[in-house]
Scaffold this active site. Structure first.
Site, short mmCIF file in Angstrom:
data_model
loop_
_atom_site.label_atom_id
_atom_site.label_comp_id
_atom_site.label_asym_id
_atom_site.label_seq_id
_atom_site.Cartn_x
_atom_site.Cartn_y
_atom_site.Cartn_z
N LYS A 168 0.83 -1.19 0.00
CA LYS A 168 0.00 0.00 0.00
C LYS A 168 0.87 1.25 0.00
CE LYS A 168 -0.90 1.33 4.59
NZ LYS A 168 0.35 1.83 4.97
N ASP A 197 -2.18 -6.21 2.50
CA ASP A 197 -2.62 -5.38 3.63
C ASP A 197 -2.26 -6.22 4.84
OD1 ASP A 197 -4.21 -4.45 5.85
OD2 ASP A 197 -5.28 -3.23 4.40
N HIS A 198 -1.21 -5.80 5.56
CA HIS A 198 -0.68 -6.72 6.57
C HIS A 198 -1.66 -7.01 7.70
CE1 HIS A 198 0.54 -3.10 8.85
NE2 HIS A 198 0.64 -3.89 9.90
N LYS A 202 -2.71 -10.73 10.33
CA LYS A 202 -2.65 -10.82 11.80
C LYS A 202 -3.54 -11.98 12.28
CE LYS A 202 -1.67 -5.92 12.57
NZ LYS A 202 -0.48 -5.76 13.40
N ASP A 255 -3.32 6.17 5.08
CA ASP A 255 -2.33 5.28 5.69
C ASP A 255 -2.99 4.10 6.39
OD1 ASP A 255 0.28 4.53 6.51
OD2 ASP A 255 -0.07 5.42 8.49
N HIS A 260 -6.37 -0.72 6.33
CA HIS A 260 -6.43 -1.59 7.52
C HIS A 260 -7.81 -1.54 8.22
CE1 HIS A 260 -2.26 -1.74 6.72
NE2 HIS A 260 -1.85 -0.81 7.54
N LYS A 360 -2.67 8.60 15.31
CA LYS A 360 -1.31 8.51 15.86
C LYS A 360 -1.23 9.41 17.09
CE LYS A 360 1.29 6.94 11.96
NZ LYS A 360 1.63 5.56 12.30
C1 BG6 Z 1 1.32 0.73 8.47
C2 BG6 Z 1 1.25 2.23 8.49
O1 BG6 Z 1 0.65 0.22 7.34
O2 BG6 Z 1 0.71 0.21 9.63
C3 BG6 Z 1 1.92 2.77 9.74
O3 BG6 Z 1 1.89 2.76 7.35
C4 BG6 Z 1 1.34 2.12 10.97
O4 BG6 Z 1 1.78 4.18 9.83
C5 BG6 Z 1 1.34 0.61 10.82
O5 BG6 Z 1 2.11 2.51 12.09
C6 BG6 Z 1 0.60 -0.05 11.96
O6 BG6 Z 1 0.80 -1.43 11.88
P1 BG6 Z 1 0.74 -2.33 13.17
O7 BG6 Z 1 0.91 -3.72 12.64
O8 BG6 Z 1 1.85 -1.88 14.07
O9 BG6 Z 1 -0.60 -2.07 13.76
#
Ligand code: BG6
Length: 516
Positions: A168, A197-198, A202, A255, A260, A360
Site C-alpha cells: 500500500k 494489507d498486513h 494478523k 495510511d 487496515h 497517531k
Molecule cells: C502501516 C502504516 O501500514 O501500519 C503505519 O503505514 C502504521 O503508519 C502501521 O504505524 C501499523 O501497523 P501495526 O501492525 O503496528 O498495527
C-alpha cells in the site's frame, strides 16, 4: 510431516510452496529491514521455505553481496521475533541471499537482474518461478511492472509462475486506484497480483472469521436484532516516526483507514462465504463495502471527524506536535486522526451504526473491535454496589471485544450477581488470551502473507474491486475535507484520545467510546 511446530501445523504443512526466486524491489528500504527479511528468516526457522528458494535484493544502492548479507543479519538480529539468531538457521538462510544493484527506470538493470535470476534457476532448480515484492514508493509501481514485462519476466509459461506483491498505498483516490489497476492488468492477470494489507495476516483478524463461522453461538446474535452498535479503534501511541515525507502525502485516511480499518470492518460484517476460498471470501468482503452508505457533501461534517496531534506528552516525556516533526510542513493540514460514523444498507446490519477511529499519538496503542449488544428489554434487575447502596441504574449491555493488539484476545463482558444478600449486578468479563491459551507468540502477519504468496493463495490479499470499493467510500470524504478551511482541523494534544469532536460524534447518539 513434523508436528513439533504449532505454527507449521497451523499453516497446513502439506502445502509446502514450490521453490522460486523471491525478488525484493526496494531492498535498501525500511520495510525490507524491519519486516520482509525478518519474516523470511522466521519462515526458514519454521522450515517453511522450500529448499532451493533464493532471495534477491534489488535497489539503487551500490553494495556488495557480502555487505547486503551483513546488513540483513543486523536487521534480523534487531527485528526478528525469534531472538537470538539461530546460527544453524542463519547458515542456510544467508546462502539464499543475493543482491543486484540497479535503477527502477533503466531497462539494462532488468537485463542484469534477469541474468542473475536465470543463473540462480540453474544452480538451485527454481525453474523460472518468481515472486516480485514491490517494497517501493507507489510512484514507481508502474515503471517496475512495465520494465519487468518488457524484459519478459512476468509471463507465466511452461508451468512457471510470476507473482507481484504490491504494498500500500494502492492509489490515492478512486481515479488513481482504477488507473493503477488498469495499467497493471495490461501486463499481469489479476491472479498474479497480490495487493498486501498486513492487517489481514494478523492472527487475531483471522480469528474473527474463526469466532464467527467456527462457533454456533455467536452468529445467531450477529445482526441488527441483537447488536446495538459496533466500534473499531486502531490507536497508535507513536507519532510519524521519521516518515514525515510519506505521511504528508498520506494522512491517517490513506495510511490506515482506507486499508487496515476497512479490512477489519469487512471481516467483522461480511456474510458467511460459501467456502473459505479466495473468491468466495473476497466476494463477501466487497459486498460489505458496497453496502456502506456513501458519505458526501454536508454529511461529511456530520459523520466524520479529523484531527492532528499537537505537542503533548508520551510516557511522561514531552513530545513534539505533528507540525514539528521532521519533513512536515509547519502549516500542514494533514490529518493524523480520523473518526467516522458508518452505516450499512443491508439486511443484516441496517440501522446499526459502526463507529471507527484511528490515529497517531493517542493515549495508548490498542487495536480493538467491540460489538455492543442491545440492553435487556425490561429493567428487572439493576446494577451497583450491593445492599441499600445499589444505585438502581440499568445494567450495562453486553460487549464482545476482539483485541487485535497488543495482548491479543477476546473478552465478553456480561452482568453477574454481586455476592451477598441483595440481587445486584455488576459487569464482569470472560477473557480469552492468545498468549496463555496457545503459548508464546504466533507468526507475524508478514510471515503468513509471504507464505500465502509463495503458495499462490490470494485469500488474504485485496482484490482489484475491493480496493476500488474502499476508495469509492473514502474519496468523496477526502474531497470534502480538501475543500474545508484549515481552521476546521482540530489539534489534539499528543497522548490523548483525539479531538473533542470525536467524542461528540458518538455521544450525540447517546453512546460512548469504550474505555481502552
Ligand atoms: C502501516 C502504516 O501500514 O501500519 C503505519 O503505514 C502504521 O503508519 C502501521 O504505524 C501499523 O501497523 P501495526 O501492525 O503496528 O498495527
Amino acid at each position: 510431516m513434523t508436528t513439533d511446530n504449532p505454527f507449521r501445523v497451523g499453516l497446513e504443512t502439506e502445502r509446502i510452496p514450490d521453490a522460486c526466486v523471491f525478488v525484493i524491489f526496494g531492498a535498501s528500504g525500511d520495510l525490507t529491514r524491519r519486516k520482509l527479511v525478518p519474516a523470511l528468516y522466521n519462515l526458514a526457522a519454521s522450515r517453511l521455505l522450500p529448499p532451493g528458494m533464493s532471495i534477491v535484493g534489488f535497489a539503487l544502492t551500490e553494495t556488495t553481496e557480502e555487505q547486503f548479507r551483513q546488513s540483513m543479519r543486523d536487521a534480523v538480529g534487531q527485528f526478528s521475533r525469534r531472538k537470538p539468531i539461530d546460527e544453524a538457521v542463519w547458515g542456510d538462510f544467508v546462502s539464499r541471499l543475493h543482491y543486484v544493484s540497479g535503477r527502477f527506470e533503466e531497462p539494462a538493470s532488468y537485463t542484469r537482474l534477469r541474468e542473475k535470476l536465470e543463473f540462480l534457476d540453474k544452480t538451485n532448480g527454481t525453474r523460472g518461478n518468481r515472486i516480485y515484492y514491490l517494497a517501493i514508493p507507489p510512484s514507481v509501481f508502474r515503471t517496475v511492472n512495465d520494465n519487468l514485462a518488457a524484459a519478459g519476466m512476468v509471463a507465466e509459461e511452461g508451468g512457471r509462475y510470476a507473482r507481484v506483491v504490491i504494498e500500500k498505498p494502492f492509489g490515492r483516490d478512486l481515479a488513481s486506484a482504477e488507473a493503477l489497476n488498469t495499467d497493471l492488468h495490461k501486463v499481469l492477470q489479476e491472479k498474479q497480483i497480490f495487493r498486501i494489507d498486513h492487517y489481514l495476516g494478523k492472527e487475531t483478524v483471522q480469528n474473527i472469521v474463526a469466532l464467527r463461522f467456527g462457533n454456533a453461538i455467536f452468529e445467531p446474535l450477529w445482526n441488527r436484532n441483537h447488536i446495538d452498535h459496533v466500534q473499531i479503534t486502531a490507536a497508535e501511541d507513536i507519532g510519524v516516526e521519521g516518515r514525515g515525507k510519506f505521511y504528508e502525502e498520506a494522512g491517517a485516511s490513506r495510511d490506515i483507514v482506507q486499508n487496515h480499518l476497512l479490512q477489519l470492518l469487512m471481516v467483522t460484517a461480511m456474510e458467511p462465504p460459501v467456502a473459505f476460498t479466495a473468491d468466495e471470501v473476497r466476494d463477501e468482503k466487497v459486498k460489505v463495502l458496497r453496502a456502506l452508505k456513501p458519505i458526501r457533501g454536508d454529511d461529511v461534517k456530520r459523520l466524520t471527524v479529523r484531527g492532528q496531534y499537537g505537542p503533548g506528552n508520551f510516557a511522561g516525556q514531552p513530545v513534539p506536535g505533528y507540525r514539528q516533526e521532521p519533513n512536515v510542513s509547519e502549516r500542514s493540514t494533514v490529518e493524523t486522526f480520523v473518526a467516522m460514523r458508518l452505516e450499512m444498507d443491508n439486511w443484516r446490519f441496517a440501522g446499526v451504526p459502526i463507529y471507527v477511529r484511528a490515529g497517531k499519538r493517542l493515549a495508548k496503542r490498542c487495536t480493538e473491535i467491540s460489538v455492543h449488544f442491545k440492553n435487556v428489554p425490561h429493567a428487572l434487575l439493576t446494577q451497583g454496589a450491593p445492599g441499600p447502596g445499589a444505585d438502581g441504574s440499568r445494567i450495562e449491555p453486553d460487549v464482545l471485544a476482539i483485541r487485535i493488539q497488543p495482548d491479543e484476545g477476546i473478552t465478553l463482558r456480561f452482568a453477574a450477581k454481586v455476592p451477598g444478600p441483595s440481587m445486584v449486578l455488576r459487569p464482569v468479563t470472560m477473557d480469552f488470551r492468545y498468549g496463555s491459551a496457545f503459548g508464546g507468540s504466533g507468526p507475524e502477519a508478514y510471515e503468513r502473507l509471504i507464505l500465502d504468496a509463495l503458495l499462490g493463495d490470494p485469500t488474504l490479499f485485496a482484490r482489484a474491486d475491493e480496493v476500488t470499493a474502499a476508495w469509492r467510500l473514502m474519496t468523496p470524504i477526502l474531497q470534502e475535507w480538501e475543500r474545508e478551511h484549515l481552521a476546521d482541523l482540530p489539534i489534539y494534544p499528543a497522548g490523548t484520545w483525539g479531538p473533542p469532536a470525536a467524542f461528540e460524534l458518538i455521544e450525540r447518539d447517546g453512546r460512548a467510546w469504550r474505555r481502552l
